[in-house]
Design a protein around this motif. Structure first.
Motif, PDB file in Angstrom:
ATOM      1  N   ARG A  32       0.851  -1.199   0.000  1.00  0.00           N
ATOM      2  CA  ARG A  32       0.000   0.000   0.000  1.00  0.00           C
ATOM      3  C   ARG A  32       0.877   1.236   0.000  1.00  0.00           C
ATOM      4  O   ARG A  32       1.735   1.397   0.869  1.00  0.00           O
ATOM      5  CB  ARG A  32      -0.905   0.012   1.234  1.00  0.00           C
ATOM      6  N   LEU A  33       0.643   2.104  -0.980  1.00  0.00           N
ATOM      7  CA  LEU A  33       1.354   3.373  -1.084  1.00  0.00           C
ATOM      8  C   LEU A  33       0.377   4.521  -0.901  1.00  0.00           C
ATOM      9  O   LEU A  33      -0.810   4.390  -1.194  1.00  0.00           O
ATOM     10  CB  LEU A  33       2.014   3.514  -2.460  1.00  0.00           C
ATOM     11  N   GLY A  34       0.880   5.668  -0.469  1.00  0.00           N
ATOM     12  CA  GLY A  34       0.056   6.865  -0.392  1.00  0.00           C
ATOM     13  C   GLY A  34      -0.607   7.039   0.953  1.00  0.00           C
ATOM     14  O   GLY A  34      -0.447   6.236   1.872  1.00  0.00           O
ATOM     15  N   SER A  35      -1.364   8.131   1.062  1.00  0.00           N
ATOM     16  CA  SER A  35      -2.049   8.469   2.310  1.00  0.00           C
ATOM     17  C   SER A  35      -3.556   8.414   2.098  1.00  0.00           C
ATOM     18  O   SER A  35      -4.035   8.095   1.010  1.00  0.00           O
ATOM     19  CB  SER A  35      -1.630   9.876   2.765  1.00  0.00           C
ATOM     20  N   ASP A  36      -4.316   8.735   3.149  1.00  0.00           N
ATOM     21  CA  ASP A  36      -5.773   8.659   3.087  1.00  0.00           C
ATOM     22  C   ASP A  36      -6.312   9.430   1.879  1.00  0.00           C
ATOM     23  O   ASP A  36      -5.953  10.581   1.644  1.00  0.00           O
ATOM     24  CB  ASP A  36      -6.387   9.229   4.366  1.00  0.00           C
ATOM     25  N   GLY A  37      -7.190   8.784   1.136  1.00  0.00           N
ATOM     26  CA  GLY A  37      -7.805   9.409  -0.021  1.00  0.00           C
ATOM     27  C   GLY A  37      -6.978   9.324  -1.283  1.00  0.00           C
ATOM     28  O   GLY A  37      -7.488   9.569  -2.378  1.00  0.00           O
ATOM     29  N   GLN A  38      -5.721   8.994  -1.151  1.00  0.00           N
ATOM     30  CA  GLN A  38      -4.830   8.880  -2.314  1.00  0.00           C
ATOM     31  C   GLN A  38      -3.986   7.614  -2.200  1.00  0.00           C
ATOM     32  O   GLN A  38      -2.779   7.627  -2.401  1.00  0.00           O
ATOM     33  CB  GLN A  38      -3.938  10.116  -2.426  1.00  0.00           C
ATOM     34  N   ARG A  39      -4.639   6.507  -1.871  1.00  0.00           N
ATOM     35  CA  ARG A  39      -3.929   5.248  -1.693  1.00  0.00           C
ATOM     36  C   ARG A  39      -4.048   4.364  -2.925  1.00  0.00           C
ATOM     37  O   ARG A  39      -5.048   4.388  -3.628  1.00  0.00           O
ATOM     38  CB  ARG A  39      -4.492   4.477  -0.490  1.00  0.00           C
ATOM     39  N   SER A  40      -3.014   3.573  -3.135  1.00  0.00           N
ATOM     40  CA  SER A  40      -3.064   2.499  -4.118  1.00  0.00           C
ATOM     41  C   SER A  40      -2.570   1.231  -3.451  1.00  0.00           C
ATOM     42  O   SER A  40      -1.569   1.250  -2.726  1.00  0.00           O
ATOM     43  CB  SER A  40      -2.201   2.818  -5.336  1.00  0.00           C
ATOM     44  N   GLU A  41      -3.282   0.144  -3.675  1.00  0.00           N
ATOM     45  CA  GLU A  41      -2.923  -1.147  -3.102  1.00  0.00           C
ATOM     46  C   GLU A  41      -2.694  -2.118  -4.258  1.00  0.00           C
ATOM     47  O   GLU A  41      -3.604  -2.411  -5.032  1.00  0.00           O
ATOM     48  CB  GLU A  41      -4.025  -1.632  -2.158  1.00  0.00           C
TER      49      GLU A  41
ATOM     50  N   LEU B  56      -7.255   2.158  -5.813  1.00  0.00           N
ATOM     51  CA  LEU B  56      -6.245   2.774  -6.672  1.00  0.00           C
ATOM     52  C   LEU B  56      -6.480   4.282  -6.718  1.00  0.00           C
ATOM     53  O   LEU B  56      -7.591   4.735  -6.995  1.00  0.00           O
ATOM     54  CB  LEU B  56      -6.324   2.201  -8.089  1.00  0.00           C
ATOM     55  N   ALA B  57      -5.431   5.047  -6.433  1.00  0.00           N
ATOM     56  CA  ALA B  57      -5.545   6.500  -6.477  1.00  0.00           C
ATOM     57  C   ALA B  57      -5.641   6.967  -7.925  1.00  0.00           C
ATOM     58  O   ALA B  57      -5.075   6.359  -8.835  1.00  0.00           O
ATOM     59  CB  ALA B  57      -4.340   7.137  -5.794  1.00  0.00           C
ATOM     60  N   GLU B  58      -6.364   8.081  -8.129  1.00  0.00           N
ATOM     61  CA  GLU B  58      -6.569   8.620  -9.472  1.00  0.00           C
ATOM     62  C   GLU B  58      -5.250   8.732 -10.230  1.00  0.00           C
ATOM     63  O   GLU B  58      -4.259   9.245  -9.705  1.00  0.00           O
ATOM     64  CB  GLU B  58      -7.219  10.001  -9.390  1.00  0.00           C
ATOM     65  N   GLY B  59      -5.258   8.223 -11.455  1.00  0.00           N
ATOM     66  CA  GLY B  59      -4.043   8.173 -12.261  1.00  0.00           C
ATOM     67  C   GLY B  59      -3.639   6.751 -12.569  1.00  0.00           C
ATOM     68  O   GLY B  59      -2.866   6.499 -13.498  1.00  0.00           O
ATOM     69  N   ILE B  60      -4.157   5.805 -11.780  1.00  0.00           N
ATOM     70  CA  ILE B  60      -4.042   4.370 -12.066  1.00  0.00           C
ATOM     71  C   ILE B  60      -5.468   3.822 -12.097  1.00  0.00           C
ATOM     72  O   ILE B  60      -6.169   3.843 -11.075  1.00  0.00           O
ATOM     73  CB  ILE B  60      -3.213   3.610 -11.009  1.00  0.00           C
ATOM     74  N   GLY B  61      -5.910   3.365 -13.250  1.00  0.00           N
ATOM     75  CA  GLY B  61      -7.275   2.873 -13.383  1.00  0.00           C
ATOM     76  C   GLY B  61      -7.393   1.379 -13.177  1.00  0.00           C
ATOM     77  O   GLY B  61      -6.394   0.663 -13.040  1.00  0.00           O
ATOM     78  N   HIS B  62      -8.637   0.900 -13.139  1.00  0.00           N
ATOM     79  CA  HIS B  62      -8.889  -0.530 -12.970  1.00  0.00           C
ATOM     80  C   HIS B  62      -8.623  -1.277 -14.274  1.00  0.00           C
ATOM     81  O   HIS B  62      -9.095  -0.863 -15.337  1.00  0.00           O
ATOM     82  CB  HIS B  62     -10.337  -0.764 -12.538  1.00  0.00           C
ATOM     83  N   PRO B  63      -7.891  -2.378 -14.225  1.00  0.00           N
ATOM     84  CA  PRO B  63      -7.720  -3.213 -15.410  1.00  0.00           C
ATOM     85  C   PRO B  63      -9.067  -3.697 -15.950  1.00  0.00           C
ATOM     86  O   PRO B  63     -10.056  -3.763 -15.210  1.00  0.00           O
ATOM     87  CB  PRO B  63      -6.868  -4.376 -14.892  1.00  0.00           C
ATOM     88  N   LEU B  64      -9.073  -4.078 -17.210  1.00  0.00           N
ATOM     89  CA  LEU B  64     -10.321  -4.432 -17.881  1.00  0.00           C
ATOM     90  C   LEU B  64     -10.657  -5.910 -17.807  1.00  0.00           C
ATOM     91  O   LEU B  64     -11.768  -6.306 -18.172  1.00  0.00           O
ATOM     92  CB  LEU B  64     -10.234  -4.029 -19.369  1.00  0.00           C
ATOM     93  N   ASP B  65      -9.727  -6.744 -17.355  1.00  0.00           N
ATOM     94  CA  ASP B  65      -9.957  -8.187 -17.409  1.00  0.00           C
ATOM     95  C   ASP B  65     -10.947  -8.649 -16.338  1.00  0.00           C
ATOM     96  O   ASP B  65     -11.148  -7.993 -15.313  1.00  0.00           O
ATOM     97  CB  ASP B  65      -8.631  -8.944 -17.265  1.00  0.00           C
TER      98      ASP B  65
END
Length: 308
Positions: free
Chosen positions: A90-99, A281-290
């Motif tokens: 997990r990177l980032g802080s509250d509201g801007q996290r990506s796992e 995922l924080a904005e700038g990394i979207g959900h994969p389509l698979d």
């Protein structure tokens, strides 16, 4: 882009099947049950913003992470090289996290949820506690892509350290930079000090839990450091099928997003509460389509409730 039939299977029966394959151990994760919770730091590279505007990747942050061994049984032996190793962080802080979840094979073992469920059902032990080998063989013959992951692991030596293993994100993530440009990337997490592997003779002298012991020693020596890489897509790359790699994936262009340094061990309960849902995922990394990724959000929540 190939279109696959929509699966009738849902996350709940897959969770049950994962547990059944392992003998339904109580209060265990449905997958990657054995693991070690750790903490650390993330420092972005100067190139990260060229790939994504996600604050979780372009800003320094604390890291919560978990190294793990695949399967739903918490007592699986670390000396079994045919079982996946995992690294969730997990990177980032509250509201801007990506796992992000990564594993030591670049492909998943199923393309659709239906295929994943049938794969698992073929491996559920019968009343005698044994797996029907003929059933497994027949399924593999009809679904050869479900062998790609196992073949990858079998062709490589046993990982000798969580800290010396390369981890892959099998999904293609749409990444958007500050200029509004979007392209697909795959995550690859590389040990800065190089890979650590064991021969069969060396493995025979190791305990069933040697990976955690090795990790403790390396953390104490301040020797656990990873480069978080983004593999860049090309036109025509498959982004819907997680059982296949991109062409020339090992040789293609990659950008270092940043560096993770593991600095200490956390109580396992800390990671149990975090749950590492890859849909975060924080904005700038979207959900994969698979299809497999789409099911993971529900699957992680179900698995956490079943452990409660």
């Amino acid at each position: 882009m190939p279109e696959f039939p929509s699966s009738a299977a849902t996350a709940a029966p897959i969770i049950e099947a994962l547990r059944a394959v392992a003998g339904a151990p109580p209060k265990a994760r449905a997958s990657f049950a054995k693991g070690r919770c750790v903490r650390g730091t993330y420092a972005p590279s100067n190139q990260a913003s060229e790939i994504t505007k996600s604050r979780s990747f372009i800003k320094p942050s604390r890291v919560l992470a978990r190294f793990s061994v695949g399967g739903a049984h918490p007592k699986v032996a670390d000396t079994d090289k045919l079982i996946l190793r995992g690294f969730a962080f997990r990177l980032g802080s509250d509201g801007q996290r990506s796992e992000i979840f990564t594993q030591n094979a670049p492909v998943h073992f199923a393309r659709t949820l239906d295929q994943m469920l049938d794969f698992l059902k073929a491996r559920i032990p019968g009343p005698d506690g044994k797996i029907d080998a003929a059933r497994v063989k027949a399924f593999a013959a009809a679904n050869p892509e479900t062998l790609f992951q196992a073949n990858y692991l079998a062709a490589r030596p046993l990982p000798g350290s969580f800290a010396g293993t390369t981890y892959w994100g099998v999904h293609a993530f749409p990444a958007t930079n500050s200029r509004g440009e979007t392209r697909f990337i795959k995550f690859k997490v590389e040990p800065v000090g190089g890979e650590v592997t064991l021969t069969e003779d060396e493995a025979r002298g190791k305990s069933a839990d040697f990976l955690s012991d090795d990790l403790d020693q390396r953390i104490a020596a301040r020797d656990v450091r990873f480069s978080v890489m983004a593999l860049l897509d090309r036109s025509g790359d498959p982004v819907m099928d997680v059982t296949v790699r991109w062409p020339d994936e090992d040789e293609r262009e990659a950008v270092r997003l940043g560096t993770i340094v593991i600095t200490g061990v956390e109580a396992n309960e800390t990671c149990d509460e975090a749950n590492f849902n890859p849909a975060t995922l924080a904005e700038g990394i979207g959900h994969p389509l698979d299809e497999i990724f789409a099911a993971r959000r529900a699957a992680y929540a179900i698995s956490q409730r079943m452990r409660g």
